[in-house]
Design a protein around this motif. Structure first.
Motif, PDB file in Angstrom:
ATOM      1  N   HIS A  49       4.843   0.078   0.085  1.00  0.00           N
ATOM      2  CA  HIS A  49       5.504  -0.776   1.070  1.00  0.00           C
ATOM      3  C   HIS A  49       4.523  -1.793   1.612  1.00  0.00           C
ATOM      4  O   HIS A  49       3.301  -1.656   1.426  1.00  0.00           O
ATOM      5  N   HIS A  56       0.858  -1.193   0.000  1.00  0.00           N
ATOM      6  CA  HIS A  56       0.000   0.000   0.000  1.00  0.00           C
ATOM      7  C   HIS A  56       0.893   1.242   0.000  1.00  0.00           C
ATOM      8  O   HIS A  56       2.122   1.147   0.095  1.00  0.00           O
ATOM      9  N   ASP A  64       0.975   5.299   1.877  1.00  0.00           N
ATOM     10  CA  ASP A  64       0.341   5.988   3.008  1.00  0.00           C
ATOM     11  C   ASP A  64      -0.382   7.272   2.618  1.00  0.00           C
ATOM     12  O   ASP A  64      -1.131   7.831   3.427  1.00  0.00           O
TER      13      ASP A  64
HETATM   14 FE   LIG Z   1       2.091   2.128   5.585  1.00  0.00          FE
END
Ligand SMILES: [Fe+2]
Ligand SMILES: O=C(O)CCC(=O)C(=O)O
Length: 300
Positions: free
Chosen positions: A283, A214, A216
């Protein structure tokens, strides 16, 4: 009409809807106003492609955005010029350069071993006494409709300054202060930030819990944008971590232009701290076979 145009328009709409659903102080999205919506029988066959775009996942959306501009170029526009690395509290000049050029960097031994042990014990106690919330689930799904409920297996609590949890654990309080004062002061010198930060303690049970690939936040070069997280920093509380315990942080390094994507696996060893550009680096947390505790902060 060029079909990619309407796709792009719909995508832009999708991003706006997503952004407005994430932020309480943005004005209501115009088409959320029921009076301005067409009734079902006003939709015609040509409208079908809009339905298709509704299915788009966050990762598809990011891929589309990345194709028009490598996200690291956008993020680099938010770095300050003439940074005096000698005045840093905890970062080095190399950390600053790596964050700018590669999008991520690591520090070692940022937390004292006695504090690591104390935070680990407190975090484990909070999990075992049912005081941490499963990060996935209905509540999270509503906040973030793109992400699968099964995307993450960790349990979390928010531990921002002033939280009652920080009164319960002086060690955790000191760790949060390291993030909120020492590191934050350095990051403000390096990157244009607005000063908001969020802090979260996460516990991954040893049942191969993980967090799927994903990002952030969305990439941005807009200095006024207060919605998107800019820098993620994570520190780990796993003193006996060894190969085979899993739970590595996997960073997907796309490089620039046509370079092949590289996977960088970072062991979640006690006292290690990873920093990356929130809107740039995909990540994941690999399956964890031992209790794994991390404190994450996001700076805007
Ligand atoms: Fe994350
Ligand atoms: O704990 C980690 O290493 C990463 C956690 C993460 O990606 C997140 O909470 O967004």
């Amino acid at each position: 009409m060029d079909p990619t145009d309407s796709h792009d328009d719909a995508l832009a709409n999708r991003i706006m809807r997503y952004a407005s659903s994430k932020s309480s102080d943005l004005p209501a999205f115009p088409s959320d106003d029921a009076d301005s919506l067409r009734s079902d029988n006003e939709y015609e066959e040509g409208d079908e492609e809009v339905e298709e775009v509704e299915e788009i996942s966050e990762m598809d959306l990011l891929q589309h955005l990345d194709a028009s501009m490598p996200p690291i170029f956008l993020a680099q526009e938010l770095f300050n010029e003439d940074v005096d690395s000698k005045s840093f509290n905890v970062l080095t000049a190399d950390n600053g350069n790596e964050l700018f050029h590669k999008g991520y960097t690591c520090l070692e031994d940022v937390i004292d071993p006695a504090m690591i042990q104390a935070v680990r014990e407190w975090g484990t106690h909070m999990f075992k006494t049912g005081q941490m919330d499963r990060a996935s689930g209905k509540h999270n799904q509503e906040e973030d409709p793109f992400r699968e409920g099964s995307a993450r297996g960790d349990y979390t609590i928010w531990v921002s300054p002033g939280s009652k949890f920080l009164e319960q654990s002086p060690a955790l309080n000191q760790c949060v202060e390291w993030f909120s004062k020492r590191l934050h002061e350095d990051l403000v010198k390096l990157v244009h930030l607005h000063g908001q930060a969020e802090y979260q303690l996460a516990y991954y049970p040893p049942d191969s819990s993980h967090y799927e690939r994903h990002r952030d936040s969305f990439p941005t070069n807009d200095r006024e944008d207060r919605d998107q997280r800019r820098i993620t920093a994570i520190v780990y509380f796993n003193p006996d971590w060894k190969q085979g315990d899993g739970g590595e942080l996997r960073i997907f390094d796309k490089g620039l232009g046509d370079e092949e994507e590289k996977q960088i696996d970072i062991a979640p060893k006690a006292g290690h701290c990873v920093l990356f550009l929130s809107g740039v680096m995909d990540h994941a947390v690999l399956p964890s076979f031992n209790e794994r505790i991390a404190l994450t902060s996001w700076y805007r």
